[in-house]
Design a protein around this motif. Sequence first.
Motif, PDB file in Angstrom:
ATOM      1  N   THR A  12      53.147  41.692  57.184  1.00  0.00           N
ATOM      2  CA  THR A  12      52.593  42.057  55.856  1.00  0.00           C
ATOM      3  C   THR A  12      52.482  43.532  55.766  1.00  0.00           C
ATOM      4  O   THR A  12      52.606  44.286  56.648  1.00  0.00           O
ATOM      5  CB  THR A  12      51.183  41.619  55.922  1.00  0.00           C
ATOM      6  N   LYS A  13      52.450  43.910  54.464  1.00  0.00           N
ATOM      7  CA  LYS A  13      52.258  45.418  53.914  1.00  0.00           C
ATOM      8  C   LYS A  13      50.937  45.337  53.094  1.00  0.00           C
ATOM      9  O   LYS A  13      50.636  44.160  52.204  1.00  0.00           O
ATOM     10  CB  LYS A  13      53.328  45.749  53.425  1.00  0.00           C
ATOM     11  N   ASP A  33      62.121  47.052  54.808  1.00  0.00           N
ATOM     12  CA  ASP A  33      61.786  48.226  55.032  1.00  0.00           C
ATOM     13  C   ASP A  33      61.649  49.167  53.929  1.00  0.00           C
ATOM     14  O   ASP A  33      60.883  49.819  53.763  1.00  0.00           O
ATOM     15  CB  ASP A  33      62.742  48.861  55.882  1.00  0.00           C
ATOM     16  N   LYS A  36      57.911  48.133  48.766  1.00  0.00           N
ATOM     17  CA  LYS A  36      56.808  48.945  48.647  1.00  0.00           C
ATOM     18  C   LYS A  36      55.668  48.341  47.887  1.00  0.00           C
ATOM     19  O   LYS A  36      54.533  48.329  48.079  1.00  0.00           O
ATOM     20  CB  LYS A  36      57.150  50.303  48.014  1.00  0.00           C
TER      21      LYS A  36
END
Length: 54
Positions: A12-13, A33, A36
């Motif tokens: 998760t981010k 990666d 965002k």
Amino acid sequence: MPSQRSKSDLPTKICPVCQRPFTWRKKWADCWDDVKYCSERCRRRRSDIARREE
């Protein structure tokens, strides 16, 4: 056949715009990666956040 991961095991981010966590999606497998933002809406609103911080 490989065993499937449970949703809680996925990475998760935190989205910098809405501050909500978002989880890995299969369509992001090659570019996780670089991801965002959690959605197109947040990606479009990123300039609003930059102006607010100034």
